[in-house]
Enzyme design. Sequence first.
Site, mmCIF file in Angstrom:
data_model
loop_
_atom_site.group_PDB
_atom_site.id
_atom_site.type_symbol
_atom_site.label_atom_id
_atom_site.label_comp_id
_atom_site.label_asym_id
_atom_site.label_seq_id
_atom_site.Cartn_x
_atom_site.Cartn_y
_atom_site.Cartn_z
ATOM 1 N N GLN A 45 60.155 11.276 -82.639
ATOM 2 C CA GLN A 45 59.182 11.030 -83.696
ATOM 3 C C GLN A 45 58.575 12.299 -84.274
ATOM 4 O O GLN A 45 58.023 12.263 -85.376
ATOM 5 C CB GLN A 45 58.074 10.112 -83.174
ATOM 6 C CG GLN A 45 58.548 8.686 -82.929
ATOM 7 C CD GLN A 45 57.449 7.830 -82.339
ATOM 8 O OE1 GLN A 45 56.844 8.198 -81.340
ATOM 9 N NE2 GLN A 45 57.207 6.681 -82.938
ATOM 10 N N HIS A 148 62.248 8.612 -73.688
ATOM 11 C CA HIS A 148 61.424 7.798 -74.577
ATOM 12 C C HIS A 148 62.345 7.122 -75.594
ATOM 13 O O HIS A 148 62.347 7.464 -76.780
ATOM 14 C CB HIS A 148 60.372 8.653 -75.279
ATOM 15 C CG HIS A 148 59.293 7.866 -75.952
ATOM 16 N ND1 HIS A 148 57.952 8.086 -75.727
ATOM 17 C CD2 HIS A 148 59.351 6.853 -76.845
ATOM 18 C CE1 HIS A 148 57.235 7.242 -76.460
ATOM 19 N NE2 HIS A 148 58.075 6.484 -77.157
ATOM 20 N N ASN A 193 59.483 5.860 -70.658
ATOM 21 C CA ASN A 193 58.375 5.308 -71.428
ATOM 22 C C ASN A 193 58.642 3.821 -71.673
ATOM 23 O O ASN A 193 59.662 3.462 -72.267
ATOM 24 C CB ASN A 193 58.246 6.030 -72.767
ATOM 25 C CG ASN A 193 57.157 5.437 -73.634
ATOM 26 O OD1 ASN A 193 55.975 5.689 -73.431
ATOM 27 N ND2 ASN A 193 57.545 4.619 -74.609
ATOM 28 N N GLU A 194 57.760 2.972 -71.215
ATOM 29 C CA GLU A 194 57.820 1.530 -71.471
ATOM 30 C C GLU A 194 59.237 0.958 -71.326
ATOM 31 O O GLU A 194 59.833 0.475 -72.298
ATOM 32 C CB GLU A 194 57.279 1.225 -72.874
ATOM 33 C CG GLU A 194 55.834 1.640 -73.044
ATOM 34 C CD GLU A 194 55.305 1.383 -74.443
ATOM 35 O OE1 GLU A 194 54.177 0.876 -74.558
ATOM 36 O OE2 GLU A 194 56.038 1.684 -75.418
#
Length: 257
Positions: A45, A148, A193-194
């Site tokens: 990102q 991620h 991540n998640e």
Amino acid sequence: MAAAATCIAVVAVAMAVLAPGARGLDRRADFPPGFLFGAATSSYQVEGAYLDDNKSLSNWDVYTHTHPGKIKDGRNADVADDHYHRYMDDVELVRDLGVNSYRFSISWARIVPRGRLGEVNSAGIAFYSRLIDALLQKDIQPFVTLNHFDMPHELETRYGGWLGAGIREEFEYYTDVCFKAFGDRVRFWTTFNEPNLLVKFQFMLGKHPPNRCSPPFGHCNRGDSRREPYVAAHNVLLSHAAAVRNYRTNYQVTRDG
């Protein structure tokens, strides 16, 4: 997973610790001993520089170019916030927030562009080393997320992403490279991540690469929403376990992580 508006946009809540007009004031002396308050970003990102310095294409690089209708306004993160070239300015912005920790993710494709079949990318290692050093110089504790939602596109093709058992050895290899390269300065690590959302969006709803799903959850060209999320979750969990076992056995004591 469109690019953030600015490197610090995803952590605007951190501004709550600053009074109006207090930009640049160090409020960290007000924190209790041992208290960490931080900001966070993800590599895809914010970094941009999607082909700079021997980085390979990631699954997201390919996905955003080949599935434009899946991304708002058809955007991609080829440039994003250009954090790769502007990281020193971004570190200053994080410092100006008054926080004392910063969680960022490492681009797998920037460290081992072809996985175990290729070489470790020294330029990628050097970039994250500079970032970590810059954070420490500002008394900001680095927190590293190892995955991620992204991986080298070649590995997604080779193994079907998290569907193939071989991805476990790839992840263990990649994370070991990171532990060796950065573990002397990084104490805090996150493997995934998640992971629940990783599996859901990649293999149940098909909204993230490799865009696999089936009715009634979605209408992709391939996939099985009732079976594949469990296969992927199995491999993610075993990959996590392998990385943790390796860190605890070979790095934790000597590096106090």
